[in-house]
Design an enzyme around this catalytic site. Structure first.
Site, PDB file in Angstrom:
ATOM      1  N   HIS A  96      13.756  30.778 -48.097  1.00 36.68           N
ATOM      2  CA  HIS A  96      12.803  31.598 -48.623  1.00 36.68           C
ATOM      3  C   HIS A  96      12.804  33.134 -47.879  1.00 36.68           C
ATOM      4  CE1 HIS A  96      10.363  28.556 -50.508  1.00 36.68           C
ATOM      5  NE2 HIS A  96      10.227  27.949 -49.441  1.00 36.68           N
ATOM      6  N   HIS A 100      16.170  25.464 -45.279  1.00 38.24           N
ATOM      7  CA  HIS A 100      15.045  25.871 -46.398  1.00 38.24           C
ATOM      8  C   HIS A 100      14.379  26.866 -46.215  1.00 38.24           C
ATOM      9  CE1 HIS A 100      12.374  24.673 -49.630  1.00 38.24           C
ATOM     10  NE2 HIS A 100      11.374  25.343 -48.846  1.00 38.24           N
ATOM     11  N   GLU A 101      13.603  27.110 -45.169  1.00 40.87           N
ATOM     12  CA  GLU A 101      12.744  28.305 -44.751  1.00 40.87           C
ATOM     13  C   GLU A 101      13.654  29.643 -44.799  1.00 40.87           C
ATOM     14  OE1 GLU A 101       9.614  27.880 -45.061  1.00 40.87           O
ATOM     15  OE2 GLU A 101       9.673  25.529 -45.128  1.00 40.87           O
TER      16      GLU A 101
END
Ligand SMILES: [Zn+2]
Length: 232
Positions: free
Chosen positions: A108, A104-105
């Protein structure tokens, strides 16, 4: 003119309580979901940091550094210094939950690379949000104390509205990062299909906390508008 604005326990306070209940439920839900899938160790014994390195390198982000930071669920990507910061439990753990959070990071980091508009808008709002979240409520209080100074109260409400806008803009940023994470993991050989669906559950739970935060601040804004509307 009513007198509700002077106390915090006016009828509209129910909106604040609903917001608190939603946020509490979401944070309990994300914790239990995370703890559950933290016990599922990845079949290929890959750690969060290893998964992140693999995803970043594949996206051409070799220059993004991965750091280990303190705390629990403090994982973040910092666009200013292009670092991916993983909490200890994500960095070293080989659980499906840790791989999901790490991916998920990375989502980003890829948003940053691709100039994803909602992420840019979110960063643009940060300075105003910092001011808004600090002074909006005090300003409204001072406005009440200065015999219902509607100018101060209105400025306070607008500043609070910027905080709400920020939380709403955060939603597409978070959903998009998780969507990217699931797609990338799904097409990689890091984890299998069963593990991908487990990752999906972890990231959906995490996204719910952002929905709850946005919802509860919308309710607070609604309350402020109801309290101070038609006060002349
Ligand atoms: Zn995120």
């Amino acid at each position: 003119m009513g007198y509700y604005g002077f106390g915090f326990f006016d009828p509209t306070y129910i909106l604040v309580i609903i917001g608190i209940v939603i946020s509490l439920w979401a944070s309990i839900y994300v914790r239990t979901t995370f703890n559950k899938y933290d016990k599922f160790k990845s079949k290929q014994n890959i750690s969060g940091a290893e998964a992140a390195r693999y995803i970043l390198d594949n996206a051409g982000l070799q220059d993004v550094e991965i750091n280990e930071i303190a705390g629990e669920l403090t994982d973040n990507y910092n666009p200013r210094d292009k670092t991916l910061n993983l909490s200890q439990s994500t960095h070293d753990s080989t659980s499906v939950a840790a791989i999901g959070v790490a991916a998920h990071e990375c989502g980003h980091a890829i948003q940053d690379q691709k100039n994803y508009i909602p992420m840019r808008l979110r960063s643009f709002l940060v300075p105003a949000v910092n001011i808004g979240s600090t002074v909006s409520i005090p300003l409204i209080f001072i406005g009440i104390l200065f015999s219902m100074n509607m100018t101060l109260i209105t400025v306070g409400i607008w500043l609070f509205a910027i905080v709400v806008l920020f939380q709403v803009v955060t939603l597409p940023v978070e959903f998009n990062a998780s969507g990217r994470a699931v797609r990338i993991l799904g097409s990689s050989s890091l984890i299998d299909n069963e593990e991908v669906s487990q990752v999906k559950k972890v990231l959906t739970a995490a996204a719910l906390t952002y929905v709850a935060a946005a919802l509860s601040s919308i309710l607070q804004l609604l309350r402020l508008v109801l309290l101070f509307n038609n006060r002349d």
